[in-house]
Scaffold this active site. Structure first.
Site, PDB file in Angstrom:
ATOM      1  N   ASP A  65       0.980  -1.186  -0.039  1.00 39.51           N
ATOM      2  CA  ASP A  65       0.192  -0.101  -0.097  1.00 39.51           C
ATOM      3  C   ASP A  65       0.611   1.245   0.181  1.00 39.51           C
ATOM      4  O   ASP A  65       1.936   1.337   0.602  1.00 39.51           O
ATOM      5  CB  ASP A  65      -0.904   0.135   1.185  1.00 39.51           C
ATOM      6  N   HIS A 116      -6.865   2.132  -4.313  1.00 41.97           N
ATOM      7  CA  HIS A 116      -6.568   2.184  -2.916  1.00 41.97           C
ATOM      8  C   HIS A 116      -7.591   3.513  -2.496  1.00 41.97           C
ATOM      9  O   HIS A 116      -7.362   4.365  -1.672  1.00 41.97           O
ATOM     10  CB  HIS A 116      -5.417   2.578  -2.639  1.00 41.97           C
ATOM     11  N   HIS A 120      -8.180   8.551  -0.279  1.00 41.19           N
ATOM     12  CA  HIS A 120      -7.802   7.631   0.756  1.00 41.19           C
ATOM     13  C   HIS A 120      -8.750   8.281   2.045  1.00 41.19           C
ATOM     14  O   HIS A 120      -8.224   8.365   3.237  1.00 41.19           O
ATOM     15  CB  HIS A 120      -6.146   7.934   1.433  1.00 41.19           C
ATOM     16  N   HIS A 215       3.936  -1.722   3.445  1.00 50.63           N
ATOM     17  CA  HIS A 215       3.770  -0.466   2.999  1.00 50.63           C
ATOM     18  C   HIS A 215       5.193  -0.141   2.252  1.00 50.63           C
ATOM     19  O   HIS A 215       6.203  -0.310   2.903  1.00 50.63           O
ATOM     20  CB  HIS A 215       3.524   0.529   4.060  1.00 50.63           C
TER      21      HIS A 215
END
Length: 248
Positions: A65, A116, A120, A215
Site C-alpha cells: 500500500d 486504494h 484515502h 507499506h
C-alpha cells in the site's frame, strides 16, 4: 492467542460486519496457520472479497500500500525484480499524479496496480453510491490518463475500514476487494520497526495462502525485503499474483 488489527487497537473483536462500521482484523492462533478474519471466507466471497488463498499451498500473494512516495519504491522494485516476484501495489490519486514513472515501471515489470481510492478517506462512512463510485472512478481516470490502460479491478479499503454496503458497492462496480492475512506496524515514519521486530512478525506468521500487506513507504521494508523474500523461499514458499488468488 493473539488478536491483531492492522491499523488501530480495538478492544472488542468484531465477529460480524453487518451494515455497521468495521475495521478489518485478524486473530492469530498457531504460528504458520491462516489467522481468523473478523468475517469468514464464505461471507467475503459473496461480494468477491478475499483475505487469504488456499491454506494447503505454500503460496504467498505479496501486496504493498502507498499513499505517497517516500523514496524507497525504486529499491523495492529492484528487489522484486531480482527475486522474480510480482506484487500488487494499491495506490491513491496523489501517488499516481506525482510518481507517473514509478507507476509505469510497476506495470512494465509485471506488477498489478490496484485501487486504494483517490483521496484515502474512511470509506466505511460513505453511504451513498455516487460518493463511493467517485472515489474509485476518479482513481481509474487518473490511472488511464497516466498509463493509457484501464485500471485492474482490485480494491483495498484505506486503513481496512469498511462495511457491508461498501463490499456490495465495490462488487457491483466489478471490483474484487482484497484484504490481507498478514501485516505489521510498518507505516509510521517516526516509529519504524527494527529489522529484528520485522522478522519476529513476518517469519513465524507467514502461512500457506498468505496475502501479505507491506507499506512501500517503510524504510525497514526496503532494507529487509531481499532477506525476507530469501527466507520465505527457503521455507518452501512460492509467489503468485492476486490474479491467481481470485481464480483459485
Amino acid at each position: 492467542m493473539i488478536i491483531i488489527f492492522a491499523y488501530e487497537t480495538i478492544s472488542n473483536f468484531s465477529v460480524s460486519v453487518s451494515a455497521g462500521i468495521s475495521n478489518w482484523g485478524l486473530k492469530f492462533n498457531e504460528s504458520g496457520t491462516t489467522p481468523i478474519g473478523n468475517e469468514t471466507r464464505d461471507y467475503l466471497k459473496k461480494y468477491n472479497a478475499y483475505y487469504a488463498g488456499n491454506n494447503d499451498e505454500k503460496v504467498i500473494y505479496l501486496t504493498f500500500d502507498a499513499g505517497y512516495e517516500n523514496g524507497y519504491t525504486q529499491d523495492i522494485l529492484d528487489t522484486l525484480k531480482k527475486h522474480d516476484v510480482k506484487a500488487a501495489f494499491f495506490l491513491v490519486g496523489h501517488y499516481i499524479d506525482k510518481e507517473p514513472e514509478l507507476v509505469k515501471r510497476m506495470i512494465e515489470e509485471g506488477h498489478i496496480v490496484g485501487n486504494h481510492t483517490y483521496s484515502h478517506p474512511d470509506m466505511s462512512k460513505i453511504a451513498d453510491v455516487e460518493s463511493f463510485k467517485k472515489e474509485l472512478n476518479s482513481l481509474e481516470d487518473i490511472y488511464k490518463q497516466t498509463t493509457g490502460l484501464d485500471m485492474p479491478k482490485y480494491y483495498r479499503p484505506p486503513q481496512g475500514k469498511f462495511n457491508e454496503e461498501n463490499l456490495k458497492m465495490a462488487n457491483e462496480m466489478g471490483y474484487k476487494t482484497i484484504f490481507w492475512s498478514l501485516a505489521y506496524q510498518d507505516w509510521s515514519n517516526d516509529k519504524q520497526p527494527s529489522r529484528e521486530t520485522a522478522f519476529e512478525k513476518l517469519i513465524p506468521r507467514i502461512h500457506p495462502g498468505a496475502v501479505v500487506l507491506l507499506h512501500s513507504t517503510s524504510k525497514t521494508n526496503s532494507e529487509i525485503l531481499d532477506e525476507l523474500l530469501t527466507k520465505w523461499k527457503e521455507m518452501g514458499y512460492t509467489f503468485r499474483t492476486i490474479d491467481e488468488l481470485v481464480k483459485n
